[in-house]
Every structure is written in C-alpha cells, then in structure tokens.
Motif scaffolding. Sequence first.
Motif, PDB file in Angstrom:
ATOM      1  N   GLU A 172      44.560  41.761  42.783  1.00  0.00           N
ATOM      2  CA  GLU A 172      45.158  41.111  41.617  1.00  0.00           C
ATOM      3  C   GLU A 172      44.457  39.793  41.306  1.00  0.00           C
ATOM      4  O   GLU A 172      44.275  39.435  40.130  1.00  0.00           O
ATOM      5  N   GLU A 173      44.030  39.079  42.336  1.00  0.00           N
ATOM      6  CA  GLU A 173      43.266  37.853  42.118  1.00  0.00           C
ATOM      7  C   GLU A 173      41.939  38.148  41.429  1.00  0.00           C
ATOM      8  O   GLU A 173      41.479  37.374  40.579  1.00  0.00           O
ATOM      9  N   ASP A 174      41.310  39.263  41.794  1.00  0.00           N
ATOM     10  CA  ASP A 174      40.077  39.684  41.113  1.00  0.00           C
ATOM     11  C   ASP A 174      40.317  39.875  39.625  1.00  0.00           C
ATOM     12  O   ASP A 174      39.525  39.444  38.780  1.00  0.00           O
ATOM     13  N   ARG A 175      41.413  40.557  39.297  1.00  0.00           N
ATOM     14  CA  ARG A 175      41.721  40.821  37.896  1.00  0.00           C
ATOM     15  C   ARG A 175      41.938  39.511  37.131  1.00  0.00           C
ATOM     16  O   ARG A 175      41.496  39.359  35.997  1.00  0.00           O
ATOM     17  N   GLU A 176      42.616  38.563  37.762  1.00  0.00           N
ATOM     18  CA  GLU A 176      42.861  37.260  37.124  1.00  0.00           C
ATOM     19  C   GLU A 176      41.559  36.494  36.936  1.00  0.00           C
ATOM     20  O   GLU A 176      41.347  35.861  35.898  1.00  0.00           O
ATOM     21  N   ARG A 177      40.673  36.546  37.919  1.00  0.00           N
ATOM     22  CA  ARG A 177      39.403  35.836  37.834  1.00  0.00           C
ATOM     23  C   ARG A 177      38.521  36.445  36.747  1.00  0.00           C
ATOM     24  O   ARG A 177      37.864  35.719  35.993  1.00  0.00           O
ATOM     25  N   VAL A 178      38.503  37.756  36.656  1.00  0.00           N
ATOM     26  CA  VAL A 178      37.724  38.433  35.613  1.00  0.00           C
ATOM     27  C   VAL A 178      38.214  38.001  34.232  1.00  0.00           C
ATOM     28  O   VAL A 178      37.408  37.698  33.338  1.00  0.00           O
ATOM     29  N   GLU A 179      39.526  37.947  34.070  1.00  0.00           N
ATOM     30  CA  GLU A 179      40.094  37.534  32.782  1.00  0.00           C
ATOM     31  C   GLU A 179      39.756  36.079  32.473  1.00  0.00           C
ATOM     32  O   GLU A 179      39.383  35.749  31.340  1.00  0.00           O
ATOM     33  N   ALA A 180      39.856  35.212  33.475  1.00  0.00           N
ATOM     34  CA  ALA A 180      39.575  33.793  33.268  1.00  0.00           C
ATOM     35  C   ALA A 180      38.121  33.559  32.874  1.00  0.00           C
ATOM     36  O   ALA A 180      37.819  32.661  32.073  1.00  0.00           O
ATOM     37  N   LEU A 181      37.222  34.380  33.422  1.00  0.00           N
ATOM     38  CA  LEU A 181      35.797  34.244  33.115  1.00  0.00           C
ATOM     39  C   LEU A 181      35.389  35.050  31.883  1.00  0.00           C
ATOM     40  O   LEU A 181      34.218  35.083  31.515  1.00  0.00           O
ATOM     41  N   GLN A 182      36.376  35.723  31.271  1.00  0.00           N
ATOM     42  CA  GLN A 182      36.157  36.523  30.060  1.00  0.00           C
ATOM     43  C   GLN A 182      35.094  37.597  30.268  1.00  0.00           C
ATOM     44  O   GLN A 182      34.240  37.836  29.419  1.00  0.00           O
ATOM     45  N   MET A 183      35.188  38.238  31.430  1.00  0.00           N
ATOM     46  CA  MET A 183      34.292  39.349  31.741  1.00  0.00           C
ATOM     47  C   MET A 183      34.997  40.669  31.451  1.00  0.00           C
ATOM     48  O   MET A 183      36.224  40.726  31.365  1.00  0.00           O
ATOM     49  N   GLU A 184      34.213  41.731  31.338  1.00  0.00           N
ATOM     50  CA  GLU A 184      34.790  43.070  31.225  1.00  0.00           C
ATOM     51  C   GLU A 184      35.393  43.465  32.562  1.00  0.00           C
ATOM     52  O   GLU A 184      34.758  43.314  33.604  1.00  0.00           O
ATOM     53  N   ASP A 185      36.641  43.947  32.537  1.00  0.00           N
ATOM     54  CA  ASP A 185      37.302  44.380  33.757  1.00  0.00           C
ATOM     55  C   ASP A 185      36.931  45.836  34.034  1.00  0.00           C
ATOM     56  O   ASP A 185      37.289  46.740  33.283  1.00  0.00           O
TER      57      ASP A 185
END
Length: 260
Positions: A164-177
Amino acid sequence: MLSAKIEQYWTGRAEGYSEVNRHELATGQDRVWFREIQKHLSKEKNLKILDVGTGPGFFAILLAKQGYEVTAVDYTQAMLRQAERNAGELADRIRFRRMDAQSLEFPDETFDVVISRNLTWNLESPERAYAEWMRVLKEGGKLLNFDANWYHHLFDEEKRRRYEEDRERVEALQMEDHYTCTDIDAMEEIARQVPMSRVMRPAWDMQVLKAYAGERVQADEQVWKRVWDRTEQVNYASTPMFLVSAVKCRAADRQMVLSA
C-alpha cells in the motif's frame, strides 16, 4: 479450471503487456537486460536458448539480436502473436511455439540455456515446471529465472502494508501504477489459487533446484537494482526481483544429491 482462467487473463493482457515490452525495447532496457544476462552465458555464439513464458517476446528478441539460436514458448496464443509482431525482421530467426511451461515437448538435453522472467509465480505446478526446464537442459547447461514474490502481500500483513505504501508513493510521484492499470481483481483471484503466492522465495526455488544442480544453485536478490528502471523500482519496491541460477549437474551427481 485454473489454467483456463490464467490463459484467459493473459489473453486479455496481451496487448497491454506488449506495450510494456515495446517500451523496454525502445528505451534501451533490452541492452540493460542483456548486460546482466551475458554475465551468465559462455562466450559461444551458437548457444541454443529456450525462453519459457516469452509473453510478447522481450527476452527472445534481445537474445536473437545477439545472434543466439532462440526458441520461445508461451501457453497463450495471443502473446505469441504479439511476440512475432514485436520481433519484426527478427521473427524468422526465432522459433515460436505454443507450449505449456510445465510440460515441454522437447527431447531431453536440447538447450544450453533456459531463461524465464515473471512466470514461475503464476504456475499451478512450479515444481513440475522446474523439473521440465532442467530436463531439457544439457548437462552443464544453465537455468536463469528472474521472478519475485508477486502477490505475497495477499497472505502477509506486513507485505500488504508495504504494498500500500508503494501505491501511495507512485501516486505522489505521479507515475503510472503498474498494478492498478491491470484487471487487479482478476489477477488477485488467480494469485490466491496458485501455490507460489504463499511461499517465500527464492529460498523455495533453491531447495527445489538442488535436486538437479547440487550446490551449483545461486540466488541474486539484488538484481532488481541493475535491471529495473526508476518507475519499476518505485512500483515494486516491496517486491524486489531476484534471479535464481542453476547449472545442471551430471546424472551421477544428481543421484548422489537425491540419495544424500
């Protein structure tokens, strides 16, 4: 049957997964990967290499570019069509076959190298697959299997928290999940049923492969740092890729291992 569900899922993913492979080929990731793979290959150019679970053909293409004799197999016909398309003019130099990784149709000791990426975790009978891969390897041949503890977070609370932390970090960095851009519900349903989602790897793999390679089995749990780009490293921080390599020993030596 689970195998039918798995095939249906990857048939639906064929085009999207192919886009990922095309991106890797277009951005030089094939060169990054080949530098890593080359460390494990002999200097002979006439090596016969089997790419198991080729998907859209990434390994098959990068190895054919280097002049190796490549056979690429996949259970999903749609993936093989994508692989042939992605190979372009190299397609004539790669032998594509529809085949079950757990029941190969090749004679014993056909290949110098068997290579795979992100396949073992998704199999119903991974131990049988390893037996088949080692069967078709020549004595002294090498197995290279790149994989990860994919979907282990479904059975481990700490892994789930880190996922879940990975998903949050991806969103914060505006990367494709790379998870949520797939049919995650369908994939998780499959992952809950295949055995590898519940075991810790690569320890499991090394134990199984010792029956075929004795002490010539190794695990590299840092390989992800060398082959993943920045987006992959952020997406999969909680699930790092490993490499399990094994050299097939002589039949007499294998018998000694089994008897020990």
